[in-house]
Scaffold this active site. Structure first.
Site, mmCIF file in Angstrom:
data_model
loop_
_atom_site.group_PDB
_atom_site.id
_atom_site.type_symbol
_atom_site.label_atom_id
_atom_site.label_comp_id
_atom_site.label_asym_id
_atom_site.label_seq_id
_atom_site.Cartn_x
_atom_site.Cartn_y
_atom_site.Cartn_z
ATOM 1 N N ARG A 95 0.831 -1.203 0.000
ATOM 2 C CA ARG A 95 0.000 0.000 0.000
ATOM 3 C C ARG A 95 0.873 1.265 0.000
ATOM 4 O O ARG A 95 1.852 1.327 0.737
ATOM 5 C CB ARG A 95 -0.937 0.006 1.208
ATOM 6 C CG ARG A 95 -1.941 -1.110 1.140
ATOM 7 C CD ARG A 95 -3.096 -1.000 2.123
ATOM 8 N NE ARG A 95 -3.815 -2.272 2.148
ATOM 9 C CZ ARG A 95 -4.659 -2.683 1.191
ATOM 10 N NH1 ARG A 95 -4.943 -1.899 0.179
ATOM 11 N NH2 ARG A 95 -5.237 -3.875 1.256
ATOM 12 N N ILE A 104 2.016 4.872 0.981
ATOM 13 C CA ILE A 104 1.957 5.557 2.279
ATOM 14 C C ILE A 104 1.100 6.819 2.209
ATOM 15 O O ILE A 104 0.591 7.293 3.238
ATOM 16 C CB ILE A 104 3.396 5.886 2.758
ATOM 17 C CG1 ILE A 104 3.440 6.036 4.257
ATOM 18 C CG2 ILE A 104 3.967 7.087 2.034
ATOM 19 C CD1 ILE A 104 4.851 6.096 4.833
ATOM 20 N N VAL A 127 10.546 8.263 -6.470
ATOM 21 C CA VAL A 127 11.316 7.106 -5.992
ATOM 22 C C VAL A 127 11.881 6.407 -7.231
ATOM 23 O O VAL A 127 11.120 5.986 -8.113
ATOM 24 C CB VAL A 127 10.445 6.131 -5.171
ATOM 25 C CG1 VAL A 127 11.268 4.922 -4.741
ATOM 26 C CG2 VAL A 127 9.846 6.828 -3.950
ATOM 27 N N HIS A 173 8.136 1.481 -10.406
ATOM 28 C CA HIS A 173 6.953 1.006 -9.688
ATOM 29 C C HIS A 173 5.698 1.350 -10.477
ATOM 30 O O HIS A 173 5.591 2.422 -11.076
ATOM 31 C CB HIS A 173 6.871 1.608 -8.272
ATOM 32 C CG HIS A 173 7.062 3.086 -8.235
ATOM 33 N ND1 HIS A 173 8.309 3.671 -8.286
ATOM 34 C CD2 HIS A 173 6.175 4.099 -8.168
ATOM 35 C CE1 HIS A 173 8.168 4.977 -8.260
ATOM 36 N NE2 HIS A 173 6.872 5.269 -8.189
ATOM 37 N N HIS A 189 1.832 2.164 -10.218
ATOM 38 C CA HIS A 189 0.747 2.578 -9.312
ATOM 39 C C HIS A 189 -0.531 1.873 -9.754
ATOM 40 O O HIS A 189 -0.900 1.943 -10.941
ATOM 41 C CB HIS A 189 0.487 4.085 -9.414
ATOM 42 C CG HIS A 189 1.611 4.953 -8.941
ATOM 43 N ND1 HIS A 189 1.627 5.542 -7.692
ATOM 44 C CD2 HIS A 189 2.756 5.350 -9.541
ATOM 45 C CE1 HIS A 189 2.721 6.273 -7.555
ATOM 46 N NE2 HIS A 189 3.417 6.176 -8.668
#
Ligand code: 5GP
Ligand code: ZN
Length: 114
Positions: free
Chosen positions: A29, A31, A96, A100, A102
């Site tokens: 999840r 943050i 970051v 990744h 989302h």
């Protein structure tokens, strides 16, 4: 990468709120969720940005999307719909630098994105 936050999640130095894990992928999840469901799906292998993706990494992206599909189903958002986003570099808002995906759902999404 010892100074990468998401590599620390992968190697267990920091424990995120994990929702899915297999040999190649970790999902947890966000943050700071931007939707009722906001999950990040990452490869366990460190790749900084989409620009760094190599032909040998072809399977990695497929695995990210297969995991996203599985998690969307697990989270109960598959039928209503959801959005997947990979931000690349500054103008897209990447903060970051470990690739990744989302996975956002649980509300109606606007288009075009901001
Ligand atoms: P980006 O802006 O790079 O596309 O997305 C980075 C995402 O990582 C953001 O949505 C941000 O909220 C999330 N994030 C940053 N630090 C942490 C953290 O320590 N834990 C978790 N779970 N998510 C984080
Ligand atoms: Zn990393």
């Amino acid at each position: 990468m010892s100074d990468c936050l998401f590599c620390k999640f992968v190697n267990g130095d920091i424990k995120p709120d994990t929702v899915y894990e297999d040999d190649d992928v970790l999902a947890f999840r966000d943050i700071n969720p931007q939707a009722p469901t906001h999950i990040l799906v990452i490869p366990k292998q460190h790749i900084s940005t989409l620009n760094d993706l190599q032909p040998k990494d072809e399977a990695v992206i497929g695995k990210l999307y297969l995991a996203a599909k599985k998690v969307a189903d697990q989270e109960g958002i598959a039928d209503a719909g959801y959005r997947t986003v990979i931000n690349c570099n500054e103008q897209a808002g990447q903060t970051v630098f470990h690739i990744h995906l989302h996975l956002l759902g649980g509300r109606t999404m606007a288009w075009p994105p901001g």
